[in-house]
Scaffold this active site. Structure first.
Site, PDB file in Angstrom:
ATOM      1  N   GLU A 334       0.844  -1.191   0.000  1.00  0.00           N
ATOM      2  CA  GLU A 334       0.000   0.000   0.000  1.00  0.00           C
ATOM      3  C   GLU A 334       0.884   1.247   0.000  1.00  0.00           C
ATOM      4  O   GLU A 334       1.742   1.399   0.876  1.00  0.00           O
ATOM      5  CB  GLU A 334      -0.884   0.055   1.246  1.00  0.00           C
ATOM      6  CG  GLU A 334      -1.943  -1.002   1.352  1.00  0.00           C
ATOM      7  CD  GLU A 334      -2.824  -0.771   2.575  1.00  0.00           C
ATOM      8  OE1 GLU A 334      -4.032  -0.640   2.406  1.00  0.00           O
ATOM      9  OE2 GLU A 334      -2.279  -0.711   3.695  1.00  0.00           O
ATOM     10  N   CYS A 335       0.676   2.117  -0.975  1.00  0.00           N
ATOM     11  CA  CYS A 335       1.351   3.413  -1.037  1.00  0.00           C
ATOM     12  C   CYS A 335       2.874   3.264  -0.892  1.00  0.00           C
ATOM     13  O   CYS A 335       3.530   2.828  -1.823  1.00  0.00           O
ATOM     14  CB  CYS A 335       0.767   4.367   0.001  1.00  0.00           C
ATOM     15  SG  CYS A 335       1.105   6.113  -0.375  1.00  0.00           S
ATOM     16  N   GLY A 336       3.464   3.574   0.253  1.00  0.00           N
ATOM     17  CA  GLY A 336       4.898   3.402   0.411  1.00  0.00           C
ATOM     18  C   GLY A 336       5.332   1.976   0.172  1.00  0.00           C
ATOM     19  O   GLY A 336       6.404   1.729  -0.415  1.00  0.00           O
ATOM     20  N   SER A 433      -0.931  -0.817  -4.787  1.00  0.00           N
ATOM     21  CA  SER A 433      -1.411   0.448  -5.347  1.00  0.00           C
ATOM     22  C   SER A 433      -1.166   1.549  -4.335  1.00  0.00           C
ATOM     23  O   SER A 433      -0.734   1.296  -3.204  1.00  0.00           O
ATOM     24  CB  SER A 433      -2.898   0.362  -5.702  1.00  0.00           C
ATOM     25  OG  SER A 433      -3.707   0.483  -4.548  1.00  0.00           O
TER      26      SER A 433
END
Length: 446
Positions: A334-336, A433
């Site tokens: 997720e993200c990072g 994502s």
């Protein structure tokens, strides 16, 4: 389970002192043996970590846009037993998503209205005096279903300023429970995504003690505690909600946890434990690889861009991810965590660093652009495929290369508009994502 007495601390706008006031109250109440606990409205990872240190008990997120009423009610119940539940708002009292979600717009006002909770308004008085009466009156009268029960003034000057503010509160018909003076030596450090994480804040305990001293000296703690009352749960709010907010991706989940990967919601971990999953933390920054017995690896968001050099140099975590992929484990970022699964990351100084190389993604912080907002998406494939998910996006990274199959068939913002460049990637059982998942998609509350 009987929910604890609760109140909502909010403000007219961001940067008005909500977080510092919440932390000072939590630590002051803890000193007095009241056994306080906290919660945070909205999609925020950093404030709850500070809450936990101040109160000595874990905090939870209450996100009315992403979470159904029953889940919100149960999360509040889970904070029992406690002497007081202090719920910190998001932005200003009435600020929320531009369109309603699972339980409304996600604002502090919506939660106060839903559970009939009193609101304690923190007003930054550093640049106003009698005008505070008009401000308080406006917030009190804007929505009669939201009870602005009292006010605390922050950044107060001398005795004359205090007298004018006390009169202003009386004019607005709201009791003033505190007048906290300006203190330049008490401030929480910040960076591009908000506050510096609690785990990175130097001398945090001493800072919290100074905040508690300040609040205890200038706020009527007994009166604040007396405001709190148990939330009102109607039958609709406690209706059974099927399954966890986000099902566990496996039975044994290796979870990256350190300064680079710190953004995981407490309610997700609680749901995974309740479903019988075992969570196995590991630290890429400490040279650790995911447990080889794990059938899933979860890389949450965080600040990989601040630690890209270390992540690129010590590759034990990458070798562990490759081994996990090769044995068929689910790997999700997720993200990072998504950026870390990519080919490379360019930091703010323009230096390029290799990442795990499991997805065809390259990202850069050399030219930052803010991506912010609630998201609603349907996953094409991966551990949570075929479901509609509510989450949020908050990052400054730009995508410089993106190759592969999309993770999401569509991603919309809170207004229903399509969000470009947020489709994520998947490669076999590896996926990720920029979206932070909060809960399974729900219809708009009636």
């Amino acid at each position: 389970m009987t929910p604890p007495p609760a109140l909502i601390l909010t403000a007219p706008a961001s940067s008005g002192g909500k977080t510092t006031m919440t932390l000072g109250l939590l630590r002051a109440f803890r000193r007095r043996g009241l056994d306080p606990v906290a919660a945070k409205i909205g999609p925020d990872y950093i404030d709850p970590a500070f809450h936990e240190v101040a109160a000595g008990r874990p905090s939870v997120n209450l996100d009315g846009w992403a979470m159904a009423p029953g889940r919100l009610a149960r999360l509040i119940e889970m904070q029992a037993p406690a002497g007081l539940l202090a719920i910190e708002g998001v932005m200003g009292l009435f600020d929320g998503a531009p369109a309603p979600g699972a339980s409304g717009d996600g604002s502090a006002a919506a939660l106060a209205r839903m559970f009939s909770l009193p609101v304690l308004l923190v007003v930054d008085a550093g640049a106003q005096a009698r005008s505070a009466a008009a401000l308080i009156h406006g917030f009190r009268s804007f929505d009669p279903a939201v009870q602005v029960a009292a006010v605390i003034f922050n950044r107060v000057g001398g005795p004359g300023h205090r007298r004018v503010l006390a009169a202003a509160a009386a004019e607005a018909g709201v009791p003033a429970l505190g007048f906290v003076p300006r203190r330049a030596d008490i401030a929480l450090p910040s960076r591009h995504l908000g506050l510096v994480q609690a785990c990175e804040t130097t001398d945090l305990e001493a800072l919290l003690d100074r905040l508690a001293d300040l609040v205890a000296a200038h706020v009527d703690l007994d009166a604040v505690a007396a405001l709190a009352r148990p939330p009102v749960f109607g039958a609709r709010l406690v209706a059974a909600e099927p399954g966890p907010a986000v099902p566990p991706p496996g039975g044994r989940i290796a979870l990256a946890r350190d300064d680079a990967f710190a953004f995981i919601y407490p309610h997700l971990l609680a749901d995974w434990h309740a479903a019988g999953a075992e969570v196995l933390p590991f630290s890429p920054l400490a040279g650790q690889a995911p447990d080889p017995s794990a059938d899933a690896v979860w890389l949450p968001g965080g600040y990989p861009e601040l630690h890209a050099g270390r992540l690129a140099t010590d590759r034990a975590w990458v070798r562990g991810l490759v081994a996990a992929r090769d044995r068929g484990a689910v790997i999700f970022g997720e993200c990072g965590g998504y950026m870390a699964l990519g080919q490379g990351l360019t930091d703010a100084d323009g230096r390029d660093w290799p990442m795990a190389g499991l997805l065809g993604l390259s990202t850069s912080f050399a030219a930052r652009r803010l991506h912010l907002g609630y998201r609603l998406g349907r996953m094409v494939a991966g551990p949570l495929e075929g479901r509609l998910w509510r989450g949020h996006e908050f990052h400054y990274a730009t995508i410089t290369a993106e190759r592969g199959d999309p993770l999401w068939s569509s991603v919309e913002d809170a207004t229903g508009a399509a969000v470009e460049g947020a489709q994520g990637l998947r490669a076999g059982r590896v996926a990720g994502s920029f979206l932070h998942l909060i809960a399974a998609g729900q219809s708009v509350a009636g």
